[in-house]
Every structure is written in structure tokens, then in C-alpha cells.
Design an enzyme around this catalytic site. Structure first.
Site, PDB file in Angstrom:
ATOM      1  N   CYS A 161       0.056   5.417   0.945  1.00  0.00           N
ATOM      2  CA  CYS A 161      -0.968   6.333   1.456  1.00  0.00           C
ATOM      3  C   CYS A 161      -0.396   7.740   1.411  1.00  0.00           C
ATOM      4  O   CYS A 161       0.668   7.999   1.989  1.00  0.00           O
ATOM      5  CB  CYS A 161      -1.349   5.959   2.891  1.00  0.00           C
ATOM      6  SG  CYS A 161      -2.625   7.019   3.597  1.00  0.00           S
ATOM      7  N   ARG A 170       0.836  -1.211   0.000  1.00  0.00           N
ATOM      8  CA  ARG A 170       0.000   0.000   0.000  1.00  0.00           C
ATOM      9  C   ARG A 170       0.857   1.241   0.000  1.00  0.00           C
ATOM     10  O   ARG A 170       1.950   1.257   0.571  1.00  0.00           O
ATOM     11  CB  ARG A 170      -0.894   0.002   1.237  1.00  0.00           C
ATOM     12  CG  ARG A 170      -1.980   1.053   1.210  1.00  0.00           C
ATOM     13  CD  ARG A 170      -2.781   1.075   2.502  1.00  0.00           C
ATOM     14  NE  ARG A 170      -2.132   1.902   3.513  1.00  0.00           N
ATOM     15  CZ  ARG A 170      -2.640   2.164   4.718  1.00  0.00           C
ATOM     16  NH1 ARG A 170      -3.799   1.634   5.077  1.00  0.00           N
ATOM     17  NH2 ARG A 170      -1.996   2.941   5.551  1.00  0.00           N
TER      18      ARG A 170
END
Ligand SMILES: C=C(N)C(=O)O
Length: 128
Positions: free
Chosen positions: A107, A105
Site C-alpha cells: 500500500c 499486499r
């Protein structure tokens, strides 16, 4: 051959793009903003927005025949990085609920998002 993904379970595109594309070995979703596909509504709080964006990502991925467990990478765009903790709580629960491993991920905080929402999430899934 590239297939265009379309589902009524995720909001329609609000610009010149598609909900997702299926390349055969890989599925890429467009960034999913937290619009409820049934009502067109956007919830106020970040927890509900996060859940809706994730549900929309899931719907697009599932339109390809893949599932949450096939997601290998997510990108999360937030309007305010102070929401990081609240986002992570909902995000972790989402993958746990689907018995899916956490994908890679990124972010990042961004200046502004379409429809002035608080979060947008996109995914890459792999067909094994
Ligand atoms: C919401 C989007 N994914 C967009 O405007 O590109």
C-alpha cells in the site's frame, strides 16, 4: 498464450491498456479505479471508493474464471495515507465476505491518480 480479459462488470480502460491479462497460470489486473461500470460515477468518500475498486478487481479476476480466493497479491495506491484505516476496514471486510484468505499486499501513497480518484487497486491471481 496470453488472453486479454474483458468484462462489462468493470469500467472500460481509460487509456492504452486492457482490464487484465490471463497468462494461464496467472492473472494480472490493471489498476482498478473506483468508477461504477454501470453509471460511470465515482463516489465521494474513501470507503465507497475502496469498495468499488475492489468490486472492479473482482469482476476482472472473475472474467478469467478465477475468484477472489485465488488472489495472491494486491497493490493499493492511495492519494492520502490518512485514509489507511478506512481503506483497511473495507478491504478486510471484502475478503471476509468472500471467505478468501488475505493476500500479500503493498500500500503506497501517490501524488495523483487518474480521474483524481482517491484509490486504485491492482491484483495478481494464480490458477492452481
Ligand atoms: C487506471 C489505470 N489503470 C491506468 O490509467 O493505467
Amino acid at each position: 498464450m496470453t488472453k486479454i480479459l474483458h468484462t462489462e462488470q468493470a469500467p472500460a480502460a481509460i487509456g492504452p491498456y486492457v482490464q487484465g491479462v490471463d497468462l494461464g497460470s496467472m492473472v494480472l489486473t490493471s489498476g482498478q479505479i473506483p468508477v461504477n461500470p454501470l453509471t460511470g460515477d465515482v463516489a465521494e468518500d474513501i470507503a465507497a471508493q475502496t469498495r468499488q475498486s475492489l468490486d472492479n478487481v473482482k469482476a476482472v479476476v472473475e472474467a478469467s474464471g478465477l475468484c477472489v480466493a485465488d488472489i495472491v497479491k494486491m497493490t493499493v495506491f492511495v492519494k492520502d495515507l490518512n485514509d489507511f484505516g478506512a481503506v483497511n476496514e473495507v478491504y478486510g471486510t471484502f475478503f471476509d465476505e468472500h471467505n478468501a484468505p488475505y493476500p500479500a499486499r503493498s500500500c503506497v501513497e501517490v501524488a495523483r491518480l487518474p480521474k483524481d480518484v482517491k484509490i486504485e487497486i491492482e491484483a495478481i491471481a494464480v490458477r492452481k
